[in-house]
Design a protein around this motif. Structure first.
Motif, PDB file in Angstrom:
ATOM      1  N   ASP C  80     -62.795  23.930 -76.394  1.00 27.83           N
ATOM      2  CA  ASP C  80     -62.001  23.998 -75.355  1.00 27.83           C
ATOM      3  C   ASP C  80     -60.765  23.239 -75.092  1.00 27.83           C
ATOM      4  O   ASP C  80     -60.032  23.276 -74.413  1.00 27.83           O
ATOM      5  CB  ASP C  80     -62.990  23.421 -73.873  1.00 27.83           C
ATOM      6  N   TRP C  83     -57.536  25.243 -74.772  1.00 32.89           N
ATOM      7  CA  TRP C  83     -56.928  25.881 -73.320  1.00 32.89           C
ATOM      8  C   TRP C  83     -55.907  24.706 -72.909  1.00 32.89           C
ATOM      9  O   TRP C  83     -55.173  24.957 -71.967  1.00 32.89           O
ATOM     10  CB  TRP C  83     -57.931  25.943 -72.410  1.00 32.89           C
ATOM     11  N   ARG C  88     -55.580  30.769 -69.431  1.00 34.17           N
ATOM     12  CA  ARG C  88     -56.313  32.243 -69.338  1.00 34.17           C
ATOM     13  C   ARG C  88     -56.441  33.017 -67.941  1.00 34.17           C
ATOM     14  O   ARG C  88     -57.417  33.363 -67.280  1.00 34.17           O
ATOM     15  CB  ARG C  88     -57.994  31.741 -69.474  1.00 34.17           C
ATOM     16  N   GLU C  89     -55.047  33.058 -67.602  1.00 28.30           N
ATOM     17  CA  GLU C  89     -54.758  33.766 -66.279  1.00 28.30           C
ATOM     18  C   GLU C  89     -54.064  35.265 -66.832  1.00 28.30           C
ATOM     19  O   GLU C  89     -53.417  35.174 -67.643  1.00 28.30           O
ATOM     20  CB  GLU C  89     -54.061  33.014 -65.278  1.00 28.30           C
ATOM     21  N   ASN C 214     -74.711  38.615 -76.508  1.00 31.07           N
ATOM     22  CA  ASN C 214     -74.705  36.959 -76.237  1.00 31.07           C
ATOM     23  C   ASN C 214     -74.227  36.144 -77.281  1.00 31.07           C
ATOM     24  O   ASN C 214     -74.956  35.068 -77.763  1.00 31.07           O
ATOM     25  CB  ASN C 214     -76.172  36.739 -75.957  1.00 31.07           C
ATOM     26  N   GLU C 228     -72.511  31.424 -73.818  1.00 29.00           N
ATOM     27  CA  GLU C 228     -71.517  31.266 -72.721  1.00 29.00           C
ATOM     28  C   GLU C 228     -70.187  31.493 -73.159  1.00 29.00           C
ATOM     29  O   GLU C 228     -69.541  31.895 -72.597  1.00 29.00           O
ATOM     30  CB  GLU C 228     -71.626  29.722 -72.405  1.00 29.00           C
ATOM     31  N   ARG C 231     -69.496  35.334 -73.267  1.00 30.27           N
ATOM     32  CA  ARG C 231     -69.179  35.617 -71.744  1.00 30.27           C
ATOM     33  C   ARG C 231     -67.858  35.548 -71.488  1.00 30.27           C
ATOM     34  O   ARG C 231     -67.150  36.289 -70.840  1.00 30.27           O
ATOM     35  CB  ARG C 231     -70.095  34.886 -70.931  1.00 30.27           C
ATOM     36  N   ARG C 232     -67.582  34.218 -71.826  1.00 26.17           N
ATOM     37  CA  ARG C 232     -66.183  33.948 -71.534  1.00 26.17           C
ATOM     38  C   ARG C 232     -65.114  34.653 -72.149  1.00 26.17           C
ATOM     39  O   ARG C 232     -64.081  34.681 -71.586  1.00 26.17           O
ATOM     40  CB  ARG C 232     -66.060  32.350 -71.860  1.00 26.17           C
ATOM     41  N   ASN C 234     -65.449  37.584 -73.043  1.00 24.07           N
ATOM     42  CA  ASN C 234     -65.228  38.924 -72.497  1.00 24.07           C
ATOM     43  C   ASN C 234     -64.576  38.873 -71.306  1.00 24.07           C
ATOM     44  O   ASN C 234     -63.944  39.911 -70.752  1.00 24.07           O
ATOM     45  CB  ASN C 234     -66.907  39.337 -72.070  1.00 24.07           C
ATOM     46  N   ALA C 235     -64.587  37.772 -70.449  1.00 29.90           N
ATOM     47  CA  ALA C 235     -63.957  37.433 -69.219  1.00 29.90           C
ATOM     48  C   ALA C 235     -62.363  37.641 -69.453  1.00 29.90           C
ATOM     49  O   ALA C 235     -61.708  38.473 -68.732  1.00 29.90           O
ATOM     50  CB  ALA C 235     -64.515  36.196 -68.593  1.00 29.90           C
ATOM     51  N   LEU C 238     -61.407  41.006 -69.994  1.00 31.12           N
ATOM     52  CA  LEU C 238     -61.386  42.036 -68.839  1.00 31.12           C
ATOM     53  C   LEU C 238     -60.136  41.809 -68.150  1.00 31.12           C
ATOM     54  O   LEU C 238     -59.445  42.640 -67.931  1.00 31.12           O
ATOM     55  CB  LEU C 238     -62.574  41.647 -68.106  1.00 31.12           C
ATOM     56  N   THR C 239     -59.747  40.321 -67.991  1.00 30.47           N
ATOM     57  CA  THR C 239     -58.566  40.267 -67.125  1.00 30.47           C
ATOM     58  C   THR C 239     -57.386  40.369 -67.545  1.00 30.47           C
ATOM     59  O   THR C 239     -56.095  40.509 -67.033  1.00 30.47           O
ATOM     60  CB  THR C 239     -58.870  38.631 -66.386  1.00 30.47           C
ATOM     61  N   PRO C 270     -71.594  44.789 -72.091  1.00 31.38           N
ATOM     62  CA  PRO C 270     -72.548  43.717 -72.447  1.00 31.38           C
ATOM     63  C   PRO C 270     -73.998  44.094 -72.296  1.00 31.38           C
ATOM     64  O   PRO C 270     -74.554  44.743 -71.498  1.00 31.38           O
ATOM     65  CB  PRO C 270     -72.201  42.576 -71.161  1.00 31.38           C
ATOM     66  N   VAL C 306     -69.397  47.434 -66.054  1.00 31.09           N
ATOM     67  CA  VAL C 306     -69.948  46.179 -65.673  1.00 31.09           C
ATOM     68  C   VAL C 306     -69.911  45.993 -63.916  1.00 31.09           C
ATOM     69  O   VAL C 306     -70.536  45.117 -63.461  1.00 31.09           O
ATOM     70  CB  VAL C 306     -69.244  45.136 -65.918  1.00 31.09           C
TER      71      VAL C 306
ATOM     72  N   THR D 239     -60.276  41.224 -60.771  1.00 29.64           N
ATOM     73  CA  THR D 239     -59.078  40.803 -61.565  1.00 29.64           C
ATOM     74  C   THR D 239     -58.092  40.200 -60.630  1.00 29.64           C
ATOM     75  O   THR D 239     -57.058  39.633 -61.007  1.00 29.64           O
ATOM     76  CB  THR D 239     -58.405  42.428 -62.030  1.00 29.64           C
ATOM     77  N   GLY D 247     -58.282  34.675 -63.284  1.00 25.58           N
ATOM     78  CA  GLY D 247     -58.714  34.580 -64.533  1.00 25.58           C
ATOM     79  C   GLY D 247     -59.736  33.476 -64.629  1.00 25.58           C
ATOM     80  O   GLY D 247     -60.944  33.609 -65.197  1.00 25.58           O
ATOM     81  N   TYR D 251     -63.772  33.637 -65.731  1.00 19.16           N
ATOM     82  CA  TYR D 251     -64.041  33.109 -66.869  1.00 19.16           C
ATOM     83  C   TYR D 251     -65.478  31.980 -66.408  1.00 19.16           C
ATOM     84  O   TYR D 251     -66.283  31.864 -67.238  1.00 19.16           O
ATOM     85  CB  TYR D 251     -62.651  32.101 -67.255  1.00 19.16           C
ATOM     86  N   VAL D 306     -71.481  39.268 -65.143  1.00 20.60           N
ATOM     87  CA  VAL D 306     -71.209  40.899 -65.749  1.00 20.60           C
ATOM     88  C   VAL D 306     -70.923  40.701 -66.980  1.00 20.60           C
ATOM     89  O   VAL D 306     -70.586  41.891 -67.644  1.00 20.60           O
ATOM     90  CB  VAL D 306     -70.202  41.458 -64.721  1.00 20.60           C
ATOM     91  N   PHE D 307     -70.682  39.674 -67.726  1.00 20.26           N
ATOM     92  CA  PHE D 307     -70.206  39.794 -68.987  1.00 20.26           C
ATOM     93  C   PHE D 307     -71.201  39.361 -69.969  1.00 20.26           C
ATOM     94  O   PHE D 307     -70.762  39.066 -71.135  1.00 20.26           O
ATOM     95  CB  PHE D 307     -69.052  38.536 -69.219  1.00 20.26           C
TER      96      PHE D 307
END
Lengths: 309, 309, 309, 309
Positions: C80, C83, C88-89, C214, C228, C231-232, C234-235, C238-239, C270, C306, D239, D247, D251, D306-307
Motif C-alpha cells: 500500500d 498509494w 485512486r480517484e 478472488n 482483498e 477486489r480493490r 477491480n474497484a 471500475l471507477t 467477479p 455487478v 462512480t 474512488g 476501493y 460487488v468486486f
C-alpha cells in the motif's frame, strides 16, 4: 489644437468606411439593438480643448467603463484596504469567468473583471441604501464630467436585472466566501445600474481628465485623487482593462484603457489627454472593434503611446 | 547627470540597509549560493551617461531577462509570424505553469513565461545547429551592450540541464502539439544556455538602450528594431514581464520590465533611460524583492512612471 | 458451457454487421494501420472453459490494458505504499491530461491514467535495469496467461519512443516533483515497451482470471494476490478504467474493465469470468467502440452486471 | 437472519468505541449541532427482514442522499432525456465545485454533485408549483419506505435557504447557460427542502430496497423502475456517489452508495440488501467517517462487495 481636431476627424472618417465592425453584444437584450454603424470619438487635451467627431454626442451604455470610476470612488472610501478584497493582477480569463474565484478563495483577480467590479460596488454600498450608493456614483460622474445631464438608462438596468444570471452566480459565489458584505441583490442592483449609465464620448472623455493629469481636473485645478493614485489606476487599466484582450490592447494601442460591452472605451494618455471612443461592434474578447482600431491610429499618428514616441 | 547619480547612490544605500531581502532561488542549484546581501543598479540615460551604484559591475545570471533579447532576435527573423506560435496576453499563472498550455493547444500565452520563451528559442534555432544559435544570441547581447566580455556561465547551464525537469515537461508538451520544430533537447540546450548568460547591471542596462530610444542605439544612432517594434516589446514587458506579479510591478513601478530568477530586472523608461537592478532575494512571484523596491523608489523620485508624472 | 459459446458467437456476428466502428488511434503511428473491421472476443469461465469468437486469436497491442498488470506487480513489490505516489480517484479528465498534476503536486490521480501508470512503472523499475524490469513484466503476463509466446511488438514500442512527447512531458513533470525515482528515459522506456505487449483476446482473458476469482488462478488454485487486493484492483478498474468514459462504461456495461488505445478491453465479472474483447475503432474517450457495445450486450444477456441481475 | 443481526450489532459496538469520529458539517448552521457520538445502522435483506442497531430509529437530515430518489423520480418523468442536461461521469472535484461547469457549458458532470442535483430538481419542478413538486418528492419517499411519517425538517431547509450562497451561485450559473428552466429561487427552494428530509436509518434502508432488487419492492413485488434502470442508478452511485471520495469508497467498501453531509450513507448490495448508516462526523471529502468504516466492515465480513467475494 487644430491638428488634433484634424486627426480625430480623419480617424472618424476612416472608421466609418471600414466594412469590418465586429458584433453587437446580445447577452444584455437591451443593448442588442445598437446600430453597428455608430462611431464617435472625443479627445480632451491638457488645455481643456475638445477635439471630437462622429457620434461624439450620442449617449451610449458605458457598461464596464463605469468600473474605472467606481474603483476611484471605492479607493476614496477605504483606501488600500480595498486590495484585501480584490487583486490587481491580469486574470488571463474572460470577463465573466468563475474558475479563478474557486482557485483563489472568492477573491477576484482584479477590479475590472465582473467579479472584481461587483466586489468594488459592494464596498461603495456598505453603510448605505442601494439608492444612496447609486446616487453617489451618478453624482460623481456628473461632477467629473462637469455635466449634470448624465443619467442611468433604466431599461438597460432592468434588462440586465432580468438576465444577469452569470453576474448573480459570481456575486453569490463571492458571498459564500464572505467577500461581499451586503445582500447580494442590493449589491447587484447597484452594479447593474451603474453599468447602465449612459454617456456620450464627449462626457466620458471629460470624466476621465483627472487620470490624464496627475489626479487633478486640469481646468479647475481641483484634486480628485493623489498623483500616485491616478498613476496606479492607470496601471491597473493598462494591465487589466480589456479582460483577456488586455495584452493585445497594450501591444497595439499602448495606453491605459477600459472597455465596456456597450462599445465604449476610455483611454488615458498621461500628461496629454483623456480619450473616449464608441462603436457598438465587439471583437472576440468583448472589446469595441472599431474603438480599438481608432485608438491605435490615434496613438500612432500622435506618438502618444506610453511605450515610446 | 549629477542628480541621477545621487538618486541612484541613495537608493543603493537604502537597499543595503533594508532587513527584508527575499529568498534566493534554490530550484537551480547553482544559483542557490548567491549572496542575498548583493545589490547593484545602473541607469543609462538618453545621452549615454551611466549612473551606477552598489554591485553594479558584478556579473550575475540574467536568466529570464534574456527572454527580452531572444524575443527581439526571433522577431527579427520571422517577424509577426512569431505570434502564430506564441500569444501576447498575460497568463495569470506562475512562470512554469503547464495548465494554460493544455487549454490552449500547446500555444504559450506569452513569450516571457518559460513555455513561451522556449518556443521563441525554437524559432531562433530553426535552420541552425544549437551551437550556432547560441553564438548568435551571445553576439547579439555583446553587440547591444557594446561589450565583448559577456559570457555564458557553463556551470549554471549545466546545473539547469541536470535539473530542469519542469522546463523539459513544458517543451515536450509543446512538441506534442507541434509547436516546437526542433528536437526538444536541442531547443532546451540553447534555452538553458542563454538563460545562463552572466552580465553586470551596467552591461544589462547598456544592452536595453534600444528599447528606451525607439529601437535605436542613442549613441551610434544605429537602428536595432523599428520604433513600433520597440514600443510593442515594451508593451509585452509591461503586461507579461513579471509572471503573475506583472500587475503588481506595473502598479508599483510603472515601467516595462523583465525579471529573472537570478535576481536581475531590466526596466525601460521610454525616451529616458534603460535601467538594470540586481539583488538575488526573490518575492513570492519569483521577482527580485529589492530590485522592485529600488525601481519603485527610482520612478517615484524621478517621475518616470509611464502612467503619469 | 455451450450457452456461453452461443452468446459469444452471436455477439461477434452482430458486431461484424455494425456499420459504426469508431476511429482507429493515429497518435501512435504504428497503430494507425490496424483494420477497423477486426473484432475478437474471449470469455474464460470459472471452470476454465473458454468461449471465443471472431479474431480471438489475433495478437493486438494491449497498450493501457497492461496497466492492470503493472499495478498488480507494483502492489506486490511495495504494497500500500504505492498509494503515496498515486491516487485512486477518477480523474474526470482525458487519459493524457497534465492539468490535474499541477493542482496536486505531481501526484497522478489514479494508476490508469498515463501519468499514474508511468509512476507505477517507475516503482517496478526501482532497483533494476530497464531490461530486467521489462523482462519481469513480460514473464508475469506469460505466467498469468499460461502462455510463453506472449511478446513485445518492438515496432510499436519504437514508434511510441519516437512520438510520445506528451508522455515524456508527464514523466518530466512528475520528476520535477520527485514523484519518479529513476531517470525519465529509463522509466519511459519500460512504459512504452510494456504498453507494446501484443496479446490475443484469448491470452488476455486468461491473464485476467485471477481478478475474477478472488486473486487465484481457478484451475491451478495458485494465489496471485489476496482476495482483498483482487477486489480493490477491480474497484479501481471500475471507477478509473476508461479515463473520462469510466462512468459511461459502468453505466452501460456494469463490470470493472480496462481499455487500451489499441482497441482492447479486459473486463471482469467477479466470481464468473474474465473477458477480453478487441476492435481497433475508438470512441471519443479513446475506448474501443465495438468492444464496449459487445460487453454491454454480453452482460445484459447473461445478467452479469455487478449492479444487479 | 440471526447472523446478520449479530454482525450489525457488533459493528455498531465497534463504531461506538472508536475515538476518531470526523468533523460535523458546519456550513449549514442547523446541522452543526448534531452529536458526533451518534451512530445508527439498518440493513433490509431480500426477505424483508431488518437488522438494525445503534441510533437506527433516530431521524437525521438525509441531505444529498435524497439525490438518489430525485434522480429516480426525474428519470421516471423524462427518461433518458435527463442525460441531455446532466452528465454521468465522476467529476474528480468537490461537491460544490463550479470550475467544471465553466468548462462544460453549464452541464453538470453527474446528478450527484450539487449542480447536477439542482438540475435534476429543476426537471421534477417543471410544469408544477414548488409546493407540488416537493409534495411529490416526499410522497415518493414515504411510498418507498412504506412509512407516512417521513417529514421535512423546516428549520434545516430555512437554514440552508439563508446561507446557501454557493448553491445559489451554481444554480444561477447553470441558468445563464439555459440548463435550468424554472426560476432559480423556485428550483433552489425545492432543492433545499428535499435535502432537508429527515429519516432514520431504518426508513432510509427501506426506501432503498428497489435498488437492491432489480427495481422492485421485494415484499409487495411492485415495480418502481425497470431492472436496467435500477442497475444504472447503482452504477452512477458507485462512480459518483461520494464526490471526490468516490474512488476511495469503491476501493474500501465495494458497493454503490450515496452519502450526505448530514452523515448518512445509503449503500446497495445488489440482490442482497439495502443498507443505511448514519454518523454525523465527516471526513475530508464530506462523507461520514464512521459510516464508511461501518460499511467497509460489513461488506468484508459478509463478502458483499460487488468486486468479489
Amino acid at each position: 489644437m487644430p491638428d488634433l481636431q484634424r486627426v480625430v476627424q480623419e480617424i472618424a472618417e476612416e472608421m466609418r468606411a471600414r466594412p469590418d465592425r465586429g458584433d453587437v453584444a446580445t447577452y444584455i437584450p437591451e443593448l442588442a439593438g445598437a446600430d453597428p454603424a455608430s462611431f464617435g470619438i472625443a479627445v480632451v487635451g491638457a488645455d481643456g480643448e475638445v477635439a471630437a467627431a462622429g457620434d461624439c454626442d450620442l449617449p451610449f451604455s458605458i457598461q464596464s467603463v463605469s468600473k474605472v470610476f467606481t474603483l476611484t470612488l471605492a479607493l476614496g472610501k477605504v483606501g488600500d484596504r480595498l486590495w484585501r478584497r480584490v487583486g490587481r493582477e491580469p486574470s488571463g480569463s474572460p470577463f465573466n469567468s468563475i474558475v479563478q474565484l474557486e482557485a483563489e478563495q472568492g477573491i477576484p483577480r482584479n477590479p475590472f473583471i465582473n467579479a472584481g467590479a461587483i466586489a468594488v460596488t459592494d464596498i461603495i454600498l456598505s453603510g448605505h441604501q442601494p439608492r444612496e450608493a447609486l446616487g453617489e456614483i451618478v453624482r460623481f460622474m456628473q461632477f467629473l464630467a462637469d455635466d449634470a445631464s448624465i443619467f442611468i438608462d433604466e431599461a438597460v438596468a432592468a434588462s440586465e436585472q432580468r438576465t444577469g444570471f452569470r453576474n448573480r452566480a459570481l456575486a453569490n459565489y463571492m458571498k459564500s466566501f464572505g467577500v461581499l458584505e451586503n445582500p447580494v441583490d442590493h449589491t447587484l442592483g447597484v452594479y447593474f445600474h451603474h453599468c447602465a449609465i449612459a454617456m456620450s464620448c464627449r462626457q466620458l472623455a471629460m470624466a476621465g481628465r483627472f487620470l490624464a493629469h496627475n489626479g487633478r481636473n486640469p481646468e479647475s485645478g481641483l484634486s480628485v485623487v493623489s498623483p500616485e493614485r491616478a498613476r496606479r489606476i492607470n496601471a491597473v487599466m493598462l494591465t487589466c482593462g480589456h479582460y483577456d484582450g488586455s495584452g493585445e490592447f497594450a501591444y497595439r494601442v499602448g495606453l491605459p484603457g477600459k472597455s465596456g460591452v456597450g462599445g465604449g472605451i476610455l483611454a488615458i494618455a498621461p500628461g496629454r489627454a483623456s480619450i473616449a471612443v464608441w462603436s457598438p461592434g465587439l471583437d472576440a474578447s468583448g472589446n469595441s472593434h472599431l474603438g480599438r482600431l481608432a485608438l491605435e491610429a490615434l496613438t500612432q499618428r500622435l506618438g502618444w503611446s506610453v511605450f515610446g514616441g
